[in-house]
Scaffold this active site. Structure first.
Site, PDB file in Angstrom:
ATOM      1  N   PHE A   3       0.821  -0.981  -0.141  1.00 58.54           N
ATOM      2  CA  PHE A   3       0.157  -0.398  -0.122  1.00 58.54           C
ATOM      3  C   PHE A   3       0.890   1.177  -0.020  1.00 58.54           C
ATOM      4  O   PHE A   3       0.590   2.295  -0.508  1.00 58.54           O
ATOM      5  CB  PHE A   3      -1.156  -0.001   1.560  1.00 58.54           C
ATOM      6  N   TYR A   4       1.849   1.323   0.687  1.00 57.19           N
ATOM      7  CA  TYR A   4       2.775   2.699   0.701  1.00 57.19           C
ATOM      8  C   TYR A   4       3.422   2.989  -0.191  1.00 57.19           C
ATOM      9  O   TYR A   4       3.643   3.517  -1.193  1.00 57.19           O
ATOM     10  CB  TYR A   4       4.114   2.329   2.474  1.00 57.19           C
TER      11      TYR A   4
END
Length: 945
Positions: free
Chosen positions: A695-696
């Site tokens: 996600f990051y």
């Protein structure tokens, strides 16, 4: 003592001691709730002393000298049928001042004489030490009255009372107030049969109307949608003779005029709607028998629902492109309270002029203002800020909140016919919903403007729900006809359709007034102005409901069609992934190997086929058939319960989805491709990472697509369903949750290390334990794998002498197990099938549900406990009653096929009247009794299911 009022004018209230009755030397006010103050109550002490179970014969409390003005005042009150109210404890009693009668007059043509009630004979019922009934003799004999027809000089009126105590053990104190009110209510239950018959008749009529309108809407709209979806885009713009709502796609979401006031009215209506539901629902739970309780509940509900009003108003205003958001929130807070303050100011001034208790005391005015300024207004502002920021975030994440773009120039509106005029729509949309509640209004008005107490809140909830359903349905129907007339100005018209009901409501108020005997400027002003305020509240409430029903309907129909300037009709129905598998079955993802190279090839193959199909479809768009569906990616929904030991994809065969290349799915397709790109790069580099790390990495490249972790999780689910490759083989690791201990060793890196010698809290079950069969070594003495539900019991058993007395392997999933734990049990059974796998969990529905979740992938698992026979040995106090959720889960378990095939398990679930946790068993067995006695004895006795 409380207040006095004319029987026909219940709002014209005065203090009891404003009349020349005997009063104490010091008049002391009693504590009153906010609702009692708002309804004009003024509780003060009296001259009638009473003591528990002490009989009082007729006793004179005072002899009051009467002036001629005092007598005239009493005679005027008797002419107007004045009533007074007093309280014995919490029980109210109301009686008339006196009567006019020809008693004692021999001449039939002589005028009637005036008699004042000067003797109160109290009959008090008690149950032990509680007052459960209070009454004053209703039969007015000559001994209860004094003749005041003619004033005489030095005239003195003697006031007296008596008290008689009666035991009433059959009346519980908790029902005393309810029975007291129902016994004193005029005509309280004489027409209940007529009432229920009228309600049922109204309900059936409304169901017929609702069904008819829904049938018309569904049939007509579905017909139009299917017809419009068959028109090619090139023809859609050129067909000028085509008419209907489809032609308004570029104007239907144009912001209405005066959107600031429009959004404020909708927000205020949402607040009032939620307030009404709260008041009615509380009434359904426990009827408001305490005088003023409805007013108190309404004030509190209005305060706490201000957050919703501000949120709805600001959110809608931001969607419509408004810029004066601060003014929007301020007007929302004043949309109802502004007119309410103006009406109250006038009526309070009139009440002060008349000296009525209907005027609010100054401390109450300060309290009401403080409640609005310190609670209602700040909550409105807070809700407005939250709603505005939420709308901004949605716009950043998803673009326009509406499915169609709006042209800069508005479309010309043709002339409408008479049946399409606003007046016709207002009449129909006002009359039909009003017919759902007009019967109930009679009972509500008798409660508000009379002495009766309304207690049928279940019926009121039903009538209110019917009102909202019919108002929303009628408005949607007329809006559809309105859009078919090529008029895009539906915003205000939809809102005003709900407002029309308030017009019929106010007309009914006038009709009700003509049926009563209300007189005087004070009572008439209170009735008509407060009815006007109620009509204003109904207008906001039904306007909000009618608008939002229409709003979601318009969003629905325009999101199901194709915008002519932005879409292309695709010629063939293409399932990209399925087509790829048919061309080359050997490269089907679910048959491929689990290496990173295979995953990379699967992603590249899927992308290549999708792009090829889209290009081919665009080239052949003009040759396409009218009924062809748009191209799509076929997503197979993974079955999370049927997990595989090696992490391969297991599809839920009855759940699959086509993710079509259409406007509603563009952002989801973009997220799918971004997730596929991340997985492609990850596997190409032969690396792994967690979902959080992925996600990051994604937000650093395309922050506008992934606003939260949940959005990334959904994109990864789509990627798994499109590739049909298990998540572990995509290089995405699962968080470690399960723990392991006991007679088992793992090779790290070249030598075996026993878990029995590692740490004191167990070892996490990781992905590395599942890679190779040769890196696991099970002790020769181990015969059992014990799966424990909770981590606390796992730690207790680990620190006990259980593993020394009975060599075994301990496993826990810490509640509902994760995939790694279930995959590990599968592998353990495959490499060591001689190990007996047993489950130990709570004696409650959740414990069985966790066991069944293990069983979906580990059929060899058996239920060791807790059983019904085990909990019988525990004290009853160790159990806890089943909650509502537990009962629901219990019923759901009994319906499951695997439970119905196992009679023993079915009996265990049905016997769960109370839930017993493993901690209760641990506490019942002293020291290590659970580890050294309970578990070994059950295993030796083969006591499992």
């Amino acid at each position: 003592m409380n207040k006095v009022w004319p029987y026909s004018n219940p709002t014209e209230t005065y203090e009891y001691y404003d009349f020349p009755f005997c009063k104490p030397k010091t008049v002391m006010p009693h504590f009153m709730t906010l609702g009692q103050v708002l309804r004009g109550d003024r509780l003060v002490n009296s001259l009638y002393p009473m003591h528990m179970k002490r009989q009082v014969p007729r006793t004179v409390i005072c002899q009051r000298p009467m002036s001629e003005m005092d007598i005239l005042k009493f005679k005027s009150a008797i002419d107007q049928n004045y009533m007074f109210e007093l309280f014995v404890g919490e029980l109210p009693i109301d009686r008339p001042f006196g009567v006019k009668s020809s008693m004692g007059v021999e001449d039939a043509e002589a005028p009637e004489r005036y008699f004042l009630v000067n003797y109160l004979d109290f009959i008090i019922g008690y149950n032990e030490r509680e007052v459960v009934s209070a009454n004053v003799t209703r039969e007015l004999n000559p001994e209860h009255l004094v003749d005041i027809t003619e004033w005489k000089e030095n005239m003195v009126v003697q006031f007296s009372y008596s008290v008689h105590w009666t035991p009433l053990p059959h009346i519980p104190p908790s029902q005393a107030l309810e029975l007291q009110l129902k016994s004193t209510m005029p005509h309280g239950h004489s027409n209940m049969d007529i009432h229920w018959l009228a309600i049922i008749n109204s309900f059936v009529l409304m169901l017929l109307i609702l069904s008819l309108f829904l049938l018309i809407i569904i049939r007509v709209v579905r017909s139009d949608l299917s017809r419009y979806l068959q028109i090619p885009d090139e023809e859609l713009n050129a067909v000028e003779e085509e008419t209907g709502w489809k032609l308004l796609h570029a104007d239907v979401f144009r912001a209405p005029k005066h959107r600031l006031f429009f959004c404020s009215a909708v927000g205020a209506g949402a607040q009032l709607t939620s307030m009404m539901f709260m008041v009615v629902l509380v009434g359904c739970i426990g009827t408001y028998y305490q005088r003023g309780a409805v007013a108190s509940a309404a004030v509190i509900s209005y305060m706490v629902t201000a957050l919703l009003g501000g949120f709805v108003s600001a959110n809608l205003y931001q969607k419509l492109g408004g810029e004066k958001w601060a003014w929007n929130i301020f007007i929302t807070a004043l949309c109802f309270m502004g007119p309410a303050f103006l009406i109250w100011s006038f009526l309070n001034t009139v009440a002060i002029f008349y000296g009525s208790t209907a005027a609010f005391p100054f401390p109450t005015i300060l309290l009401m203002f403080a409640m609005w300024a310190c609670v209602t207004f700040p909550l409105t502002v807070l809700g407005g800020i939250i709603g505005r920021h939420r709308s901004i975030k949605q716009a950043q994440a998803e673009g326009s909140p509406f499915p169609c773009k709006t042209n800069k120039l508005a479309r010309e509106i043709p002339a409408c016919r008479w049946y399409q005029s606003p007046i016709t729509q207002m009449f129909a949309s006002g009359f039909l919903p009003f017919s759902a509640i007009y019967i109930e209004l009679h009972y509500i008005f008798n409660s508000v403007w009379g002495p009766r107490i309304y207690f049928l809140y279940g019926i009121l909830l039903l009538a209110f729900t019917m009102l909202l359903l019919v108002a929303g349905t009628v408005t949607v129907l007329f809006t559809y006809f309105h859009l078919n007339a090529e008029d895009h100005r539906w915003w205000w018209r939809a809102f005003c359709s709900g407002v029309a009901v308030s017009v019929f409501f106010y007309l009914y108020c006038i009709y009700f007034f003509l049926q009563t005997g209300m007189t005087g400027f004070l009572q008439c002003s209170f009735f008509f102005l407060y009815s006007l305020l109620a009509a204003h509240g109904i207008a906001l409430t039904l306007g909000c409901v009618s608008f939002y029903c229409t709003y979601f309907f318009v969003i629905y129909i325009y999101s199901r069609i194709k915008a002519a300037a932005t879409r292309a009709l695709i010629s063939q129905q293409i399932c990209v992934l399925h087509g790829a598998c048919r061309e080359d079955p050997r490269t089907c993802p679910h048959q491929a190997s689990t290496s990173s190279t295979t995953v990379v090839m699967a992603v590249e193959r899927l992308t290549h086929n999708v792009l090829r199909c889209v290009v081919d479809a665009l080239k052949s768009a003009q040759l396409s058939q009218a009924k062809a569906a748009p191209a799509a990616v076929l997503l197979f929904e993974p079955c999370h319960s049927l997990i595989q030991e090696h992490g391969a994809f297991a599809a839920a065969t009855d759940r699959r989805r086509r993710l079509s290349f259409t406007a509603p799915h563009w952002r989801r397709l973009a997220r799918l491709w971004a997730a596929l790109d991340a997985v492609h790069r990850l596997n190409k580099a032969e690396r792994t990472c967690t979902q959080r790390e992925l996600f990051y990495r994604a937000i650093s490249d395309c922050r506008e697509l992934f606003g939260s972790q949940s959005v990334m999780d959904r994109a990864l689910r789509d990627a798994v369903g499109a590739l049909q490759v298990g998540r572990p083989h995509l290089g995405i690791l699962t968080a470690e949750k399960g723990l392991l201990a006991g007679d088992i060793a793992f090779k790290d890196p070249s030598a075996f290390a026993s878990l029995a010698a590692q740490g004191s809290s167990g070892t996490s079950i990781s992905e590395s334990m599942l890679k190779d069969d040769n890196n696991i070594q099970i002790g020769e003495k181990a015969k059992v794998v014990l799966v424990v539900e909770k981590d606390t019991i796992f730690q207790h058993l680990l620190h006990s002498r259980l593993l020394a007395a009975l060599p075994m392997i301990l496993v826990t999933g810490r509640g509902y197990p994760d995939l790694l734990t279930r995959r590990f049990l599968q592998k353990l059974h495959r490499i060591a099938p001689h190990l007996l796998q047993l489950y130990l969990g709570d004696f409650d529905p959740d414990g069985v549900a966790i066991y069944l979740l293990y069983r979906t992938s580990c059929e060899q698992l058996r239920l060791l406990g807790l059983h019904s026979d085990d909990v019988k040995k525990l004290p009853v106090e160790a159990g806890v009653s089943l909650s509502k959720r537990d009962h629901t889960l219990q019923a759901s378990l009994l319906r499951r096929e695997e439970v119905r095939r196992n009679p023993l398990l079915t009996d265990e679930i049905r016997s769960m009247t109370r839930k017993f946790e493993l901690e209760a068993l641990h506490a019942a067995y002293a020291d290590e009794g659970m580890a050294l006695k309970f578990i070994p004895d059950k295993i030796k006795a083969s006591s499992w299911i």
